[in-house]
Design a protein around this motif. Sequence first.
Motif, PDB file in Angstrom:
ATOM      1  N   UNK A  84       0.821  -1.204   0.000  1.00 55.17           N
ATOM      2  CA  UNK A  84       0.000   0.000   0.000  1.00 55.17           C
ATOM      3  C   UNK A  84       0.860   1.260   0.000  1.00 55.17           C
ATOM      4  N   UNK A  85       0.439   2.283  -0.738  1.00 52.36           N
ATOM      5  CA  UNK A  85       1.166   3.555  -0.728  1.00 52.36           C
ATOM      6  C   UNK A  85       0.993   4.260   0.605  1.00 52.36           C
ATOM      7  N   UNK A  86       1.577   5.433   0.715  1.00 49.10           N
ATOM      8  CA  UNK A  86       1.497   6.187   1.961  1.00 49.10           C
ATOM      9  C   UNK A  86       0.042   6.479   2.312  1.00 49.10           C
ATOM     10  N   UNK A  87      -0.225   6.518   3.582  1.00 48.93           N
ATOM     11  CA  UNK A  87      -1.580   6.779   4.046  1.00 48.93           C
ATOM     12  C   UNK A  87      -1.897   5.911   5.249  1.00 48.93           C
ATOM     13  N   UNK A  88      -2.856   6.345   6.047  1.00 52.11           N
ATOM     14  CA  UNK A  88      -3.224   5.593   7.241  1.00 52.11           C
ATOM     15  C   UNK A  88      -4.120   4.421   6.868  1.00 52.11           C
TER      16      UNK A  88
END
Length: 228
Positions: A84-88
């Motif tokens: 998954x890319x950046x992010x919560x």
Amino acid sequence: MLSRAAPKRVRKTPEARRAEIVAAASALALTEGLECLTLRRVADELAVRPGLISHYFPAVEDLVAEAFGAAATAELDDLIPADRPAGSPLEHLARFFVLTTGPGYDGVSRLWLNAWHLSRYRPALRERVDRQETLWRERLAGLVRDGVEHGSFEARDPDVTAARILVVLDGLGSHANTDRSDRPPEVTHLAVVIAERELNLPEGSLVARVTAAHVPRPAPDEGAACAR
């Protein structure tokens, strides 16, 4: 007058040719249905002889299973990327529900309905359906688990939570072939509401995120019947 030499044909590697066949079959499965996949139909799509397709897939049942697996995996990689890319985790979960809401997801819902029905009679497809169901549960459970570790969610058993969410999504997806214009928002977002309860999120918080961010994807073109 000098004659122009014909362009040199580049022979594809077996791996590239097989991938090309599976990609074409996957696209046909989404637009025309798994029952429409034949060696000749895929050959026509690629403008090659059926013998080339049978060289890589002597049994059409194996091609059907492979086409379903490729299409379902591609959709999962879009919904919940393995890396998954950046992010919560909460942002990724909201994105998952945004993408699984609306007509943009109907194509893959129809594909799953198609596969569940045909897998009753086709062992190779049944094995692939089982494998894909496990993969989807593991991927969503992994996202839930990350959210618990991040402090975004609460879940006693991420695997059970993922299964419950997917069961609701599957139930909603079973109506992909029917008119849902009168479906109330409470039903449209039922899976999101279940996720809020399962993950102990404030009531309405995830629904609000999904509603605010919702940009439906265009539905894929669909054939009315198998091409003959």
